[in-house]
Design a protein around this motif. Sequence first.
Motif, mmCIF file in Angstrom:
data_model
loop_
_atom_site.group_PDB
_atom_site.id
_atom_site.type_symbol
_atom_site.label_atom_id
_atom_site.label_comp_id
_atom_site.label_asym_id
_atom_site.label_seq_id
_atom_site.Cartn_x
_atom_site.Cartn_y
_atom_site.Cartn_z
ATOM 1 N N THR A 375 -5.111 -16.092 0.439
ATOM 2 C CA THR A 375 -4.655 -15.690 -0.885
ATOM 3 C C THR A 375 -5.758 -14.965 -1.641
ATOM 4 O OG1 THR A 375 -3.204 -17.627 -0.962
ATOM 5 C CG2 THR A 375 -3.653 -16.522 -3.043
ATOM 6 N N LEU A 376 -6.978 -15.471 -1.529
ATOM 7 C CA LEU A 376 -8.108 -14.859 -2.223
ATOM 8 C C LEU A 376 -8.377 -13.445 -1.713
ATOM 9 C CD1 LEU A 376 -10.262 -15.399 -4.350
ATOM 10 C CD2 LEU A 376 -11.719 -16.366 -2.573
ATOM 11 N N MET A 377 -8.339 -13.240 -0.391
ATOM 12 C CA MET A 377 -8.607 -11.913 0.168
ATOM 13 C C MET A 377 -7.541 -10.905 -0.235
ATOM 14 S SD MET A 377 -10.217 -12.552 3.990
ATOM 15 C CE MET A 377 -8.991 -13.749 4.536
ATOM 16 N N ILE A 378 -6.274 -11.317 -0.159
ATOM 17 C CA ILE A 378 -5.187 -10.412 -0.570
ATOM 18 C C ILE A 378 -5.322 -10.072 -2.048
ATOM 19 C CG2 ILE A 378 -2.687 -10.191 -0.854
ATOM 20 C CD1 ILE A 378 -2.349 -12.031 1.554
ATOM 21 N N GLY A 379 -5.624 -11.089 -2.843
ATOM 22 C CA GLY A 379 -5.757 -10.883 -4.286
ATOM 23 C C GLY A 379 -6.886 -9.941 -4.639
ATOM 24 N N ILE A 380 -8.013 -10.049 -3.939
ATOM 25 C CA ILE A 380 -9.160 -9.179 -4.223
ATOM 26 C C ILE A 380 -8.804 -7.720 -3.975
ATOM 27 C CG2 ILE A 380 -11.460 -8.525 -3.399
ATOM 28 C CD1 ILE A 380 -11.974 -11.537 -2.958
ATOM 29 N N ILE A 381 -8.153 -7.451 -2.851
ATOM 30 C CA ILE A 381 -7.781 -6.069 -2.516
ATOM 31 C C ILE A 381 -6.844 -5.488 -3.568
ATOM 32 C CG2 ILE A 381 -6.577 -4.618 -0.834
ATOM 33 C CD1 ILE A 381 -7.544 -6.571 1.329
ATOM 34 N N LEU A 382 -5.833 -6.268 -3.950
ATOM 35 C CA LEU A 382 -4.864 -5.779 -4.936
ATOM 36 C C LEU A 382 -5.476 -5.662 -6.330
ATOM 37 C CD1 LEU A 382 -1.612 -7.664 -3.862
ATOM 38 C CD2 LEU A 382 -2.175 -5.260 -3.529
ATOM 39 N N SER A 383 -6.407 -6.565 -6.668
ATOM 40 C CA SER A 383 -7.034 -6.505 -7.991
ATOM 41 C C SER A 383 -7.905 -5.259 -8.122
ATOM 42 C CB SER A 383 -7.869 -7.763 -8.251
ATOM 43 O OG SER A 383 -8.994 -7.825 -7.402
ATOM 44 N N LEU A 384 -8.572 -4.876 -7.021
ATOM 45 C CA LEU A 384 -9.346 -3.633 -7.044
ATOM 46 C C LEU A 384 -8.437 -2.431 -7.259
ATOM 47 C CD1 LEU A 384 -11.909 -4.215 -4.136
ATOM 48 C CD2 LEU A 384 -12.421 -4.009 -6.570
ATOM 49 N N PHE A 385 -7.282 -2.451 -6.602
ATOM 50 C CA PHE A 385 -6.322 -1.352 -6.748
ATOM 51 C C PHE A 385 -5.830 -1.232 -8.189
ATOM 52 C CE2 PHE A 385 -1.732 -0.355 -6.933
ATOM 53 C CZ PHE A 385 -1.788 0.994 -6.614
ATOM 54 N N THR A 386 -5.415 -2.347 -8.779
ATOM 55 C CA THR A 386 -4.857 -2.282 -10.138
ATOM 56 C C THR A 386 -5.917 -1.967 -11.183
ATOM 57 O OG1 THR A 386 -5.056 -4.701 -10.282
ATOM 58 C CG2 THR A 386 -2.920 -3.810 -9.650
ATOM 59 N N ALA A 387 -7.146 -2.512 -11.003
ATOM 60 C CA ALA A 387 -8.196 -2.282 -11.995
ATOM 61 C C ALA A 387 -8.747 -0.865 -11.930
ATOM 62 C CB ALA A 387 -9.324 -3.294 -11.813
ATOM 63 N N LEU A 388 -9.045 -0.387 -10.717
ATOM 64 C CA LEU A 388 -9.714 0.906 -10.569
ATOM 65 C C LEU A 388 -8.758 2.092 -10.522
ATOM 66 C CD1 LEU A 388 -12.465 -0.054 -7.951
ATOM 67 C CD2 LEU A 388 -12.658 0.090 -10.439
ATOM 68 N N ILE A 389 -7.484 1.829 -10.236
ATOM 69 C CA ILE A 389 -6.533 2.945 -10.141
ATOM 70 C C ILE A 389 -5.457 2.862 -11.220
ATOM 71 C CG2 ILE A 389 -4.788 4.056 -8.677
ATOM 72 C CD1 ILE A 389 -6.439 3.300 -6.265
ATOM 73 N N VAL A 390 -4.727 1.737 -11.266
ATOM 74 C CA VAL A 390 -3.601 1.648 -12.211
ATOM 75 C C VAL A 390 -4.085 1.652 -13.648
ATOM 76 C CG1 VAL A 390 -1.633 0.270 -12.939
ATOM 77 C CG2 VAL A 390 -2.216 0.413 -10.508
ATOM 78 N N THR A 391 -5.072 0.804 -13.972
ATOM 79 C CA THR A 391 -5.587 0.784 -15.348
ATOM 80 C C THR A 391 -6.172 2.138 -15.720
ATOM 81 O OG1 THR A 391 -6.121 -1.571 -15.159
ATOM 82 C CG2 THR A 391 -7.184 -0.351 -16.929
ATOM 83 N N LYS A 392 -6.875 2.755 -14.762
ATOM 84 C CA LYS A 392 -7.470 4.074 -15.019
ATOM 85 C C LYS A 392 -6.402 5.119 -15.322
ATOM 86 C CE LYS A 392 -10.614 7.456 -12.934
ATOM 87 N NZ LYS A 392 -11.446 7.769 -11.750
ATOM 88 N N VAL A 393 -5.331 5.123 -14.551
ATOM 89 C CA VAL A 393 -4.250 6.084 -14.776
ATOM 90 C C VAL A 393 -3.616 5.868 -16.147
ATOM 91 C CG1 VAL A 393 -1.926 6.751 -14.040
ATOM 92 C CG2 VAL A 393 -3.731 6.454 -12.338
ATOM 93 N N LEU A 394 -3.334 4.603 -16.492
ATOM 94 C CA LEU A 394 -2.698 4.317 -17.784
ATOM 95 C C LEU A 394 -3.589 4.711 -18.956
ATOM 96 C CD1 LEU A 394 -1.035 0.828 -17.075
ATOM 97 C CD2 LEU A 394 0.090 3.042 -17.236
#
Length: 419
Positions: A375-394
């Motif tokens: 769970t931790l490994m999956i969460g880390i990968i997705l958190s990097l995606f949302t923080a560095l890409i999704v938040t940046k786009v918004l």
Amino acid sequence: MKGRSKSKSLTLFVLCIIAIISLAFAGFKGFVVAGWEFKSFDKAITKGLDLQGGVSVLMEIQEDDVSYDVRQRTKQLLELRVNKIGVAETVVTEEGDKRIRIDIPGAYDSNEIVESLSKTGNLEFKDADGNVVLTGKDIEKATSILDDTSSPVVSLELNDEGQSKFAEVTANNIGKTISIYMDDELVSSPVVQSTITNGKAVINGMSSMDEATKLAGIISSGALPVTIKAVSTESVGAQLGSEALPNALKAGAIGVGLIFLFMIVYYRLPGIFASIALTLYITLLLIVFAEMRVALTLPGIAAFLLTIGMAVDANILIFERIREELTKGISIKSAVKAGFENAMSSIVDSNSTTFIAALILYFIGSGSVKGFAVTLMIGIILSLFTALIVTKVLINLAVDIGLLKNLGQFRVKRGAKNA
């Protein structure tokens, strides 16, 4: 040109918000379209042993120096065997070099499970002289059915090689018995009435349909390559699981709500965009759980909440870097760009070390520890995606359309300078 660019940014911004909200709503509520059901997370995600009760059995290989391939084959056969007897959503994991743990969520009879798992599954057909004429390798399929007298039996279908063998054996043994043994235990001893050329046989003498189903499952899974023995059996009551899940969900909802509240109160409008990105993160993580059939456990929920905290930490680093740039007197657009660039190395470094720790936990841990690590490994990968890409786009789209245009929206006072 500028108007068209702003219009395009506005369209993309609105579409992004609608897509995130719609995906989250569909995931948490579910929907049905033209008879096709998109299950809600509550229905789609596999719940672990500690959330719905069940049985946990630790099996030990009795032989020494067993190769990796043999261990994997044994693990696969045990999982197949359990599922064949009507038990779904099992979690089978290795513990060390000789032990395999089988976690079976739901209310099941632990004695029956242990008995089924402990059987080697060595099927043999012997003629009246005791000679082995067929083995489990000659069986193509085994199913439990009711015969013409409504008695439960196991129907066997032989493969091509077994079919020719069986035809020859039955032709030579008309009027004699052909005994069927499972792990050297006699389960049926029918008398051959005629030559059987269709490659079908029946094991009778079953006391119930459940017994027939269990035997068919063992035969279908095949013989285990090693001898195994149950060294521990633990039962988790359904009451504990039924109480644990609502409490865990309540605690998770309160924790996430407080995080959203903090981000919005402290970072204002950027905090709202970060909360939207976090909503997408939570939704994507739960979708991955459902698609990968990850069994959600209490340690898994703890890891899930931990990764939310890490995702928030990434957003905080980004916003603080943006504020530092704004105090230098540069434009908001330039500050946003520099803020994401300056925060990236810190975010990647911190998440990488945590990911390495999770990897170590996965390879040396067992049971619930592995679940926490996955769970931790999956969460880390997705958190990097949302923080560095999704938040940046918004944030960038919000700047382009003029939603973020004042220093006060970033909690920076006009004219502020670094010391």
